[in-house]
Design a protein around this motif. Structure first.
Motif, PDB file in Angstrom:
ATOM      1  N   GLU A  14       0.850  -1.182   0.000  1.00 23.62           N
ATOM      2  CA  GLU A  14       0.000   0.000   0.000  1.00 23.62           C
ATOM      3  C   GLU A  14       0.891   1.238   0.000  1.00 23.62           C
ATOM      4  O   GLU A  14       1.776   1.357   0.831  1.00 23.62           O
ATOM      5  CB  GLU A  14      -0.883  -0.009   1.252  1.00 23.62           C
ATOM      6  N   ASP A  15       0.652   2.148  -0.938  1.00 23.65           N
ATOM      7  CA  ASP A  15       1.485   3.350  -1.029  1.00 23.65           C
ATOM      8  C   ASP A  15       0.943   4.523  -0.229  1.00 23.65           C
ATOM      9  O   ASP A  15       1.697   5.416   0.151  1.00 23.65           O
ATOM     10  CB  ASP A  15       1.673   3.768  -2.486  1.00 23.65           C
ATOM     11  N   ASP A  16      -0.330   4.539   0.091  1.00 20.32           N
ATOM     12  CA  ASP A  16      -0.938   5.664   0.798  1.00 20.32           C
ATOM     13  C   ASP A  16      -0.650   5.549   2.298  1.00 20.32           C
ATOM     14  O   ASP A  16      -1.068   4.583   2.945  1.00 20.32           O
ATOM     15  CB  ASP A  16      -2.439   5.677   0.530  1.00 20.32           C
ATOM     16  N   LYS A  17       0.031   6.535   2.850  1.00 18.27           N
ATOM     17  CA  LYS A  17       0.436   6.508   4.263  1.00 18.27           C
ATOM     18  C   LYS A  17      -0.769   6.471   5.203  1.00 18.27           C
ATOM     19  O   LYS A  17      -0.733   5.781   6.225  1.00 18.27           O
ATOM     20  CB  LYS A  17       1.321   7.718   4.599  1.00 18.27           C
ATOM     21  N   GLN A  20      -2.117   2.976   5.148  1.00 15.20           N
ATOM     22  CA  GLN A  20      -1.194   2.116   5.900  1.00 15.20           C
ATOM     23  C   GLN A  20      -1.459   2.234   7.398  1.00 15.20           C
ATOM     24  O   GLN A  20      -1.533   1.222   8.114  1.00 15.20           O
ATOM     25  CB  GLN A  20       0.262   2.504   5.629  1.00 15.20           C
ATOM     26  N   GLU A  40       5.684  -0.280   0.024  1.00  9.00           N
ATOM     27  CA  GLU A  40       5.009   0.856  -0.606  1.00  9.00           C
ATOM     28  C   GLU A  40       4.729   0.717  -2.092  1.00  9.00           C
ATOM     29  O   GLU A  40       3.943   1.480  -2.637  1.00  9.00           O
ATOM     30  CB  GLU A  40       5.833   2.143  -0.407  1.00  9.00           C
ATOM     31  N   ASN A  41       5.393  -0.197  -2.782  1.00  7.51           N
ATOM     32  CA  ASN A  41       5.142  -0.309  -4.219  1.00  7.51           C
ATOM     33  C   ASN A  41       5.473  -1.710  -4.729  1.00  7.51           C
ATOM     34  O   ASN A  41       6.109  -2.506  -4.037  1.00  7.51           O
ATOM     35  CB  ASN A  41       5.909   0.773  -5.003  1.00  7.51           C
TER      36      ASN A  41
END
Length: 158
Positions: A14-17, A20, A40-41
């Motif tokens: 998941e890239d969205d903090k 996360q 993250e990617n």
């Protein structure tokens, strides 16, 4: 608190903090002793898989909208690799695109869960996911069982 859940090790891509953090906080409240690893990617995910010390997670929770490599491309590579193909993959995405959902099924995802930014709903989803009887979802569920929380009318002719 004793953990009676079947899932002990989750890998979240998941890239969205914010997403996360919501996921991690909800998971910690549901079961504090479940190990969560966040990547993250998709490129970092594939590097992780090539690490000689890599230990497969109990489940991989994969967003579709990732930078550098889409979640669908990650899924395709995971499921086409004999060393990785047995990893249970749960797609967790805001996408309601019928094409993306059908492609995720075609590529071998085990489950598709719509992403909800609400903390309470995230906790409820994780509680259900952690005690899920996976026999119904391995190798794959019936198309009608693939998407949790009907966002679209499921097709049955995959």
């Amino acid at each position: 608190m004793e953990n009676n859940h079947l899932i002990k090790n989750i890998l979240l891509v998941e890239d969205d903090k914010d997403d996360q953090e919501i996921f991690a906080d909800a998971l910690h409240q549901v079961t504090p002793d479940c190990t969560l690893t966040i990547i993250e990617n998709g490129i970092k995910l594939l590097y992780r898989f090539n690490d000689p010390g890599f230990i497969a997670p109990d489940i991989l929770v994969l967003d579709l909208n990732l930078p550098l490599m889409t979640g669908l491309e990650c899924l395709r590579q995971i499921k086409s690799n004999p060393k990785l193909s047995n990893i249970k993959v749960v797609i967790h995405s805001t996408s309601t695109s019928r094409t993306e959902i059908e492609t995720a099924f075609k590529y071998g995802a085990n489950l598709y869960i719509p992403k909800h930014p609400d903390f309470k709903e995230m906790k409820m989803m994780l509680e259900k996911l952690l005690i899920l009887k996976w026999e119904k979802y391995i190798p794959q569920p019936k198309p009608s069982d693939f998407v949790w929380g009907r966002m679209i009318k499921p097709r049955t002719d995959y």
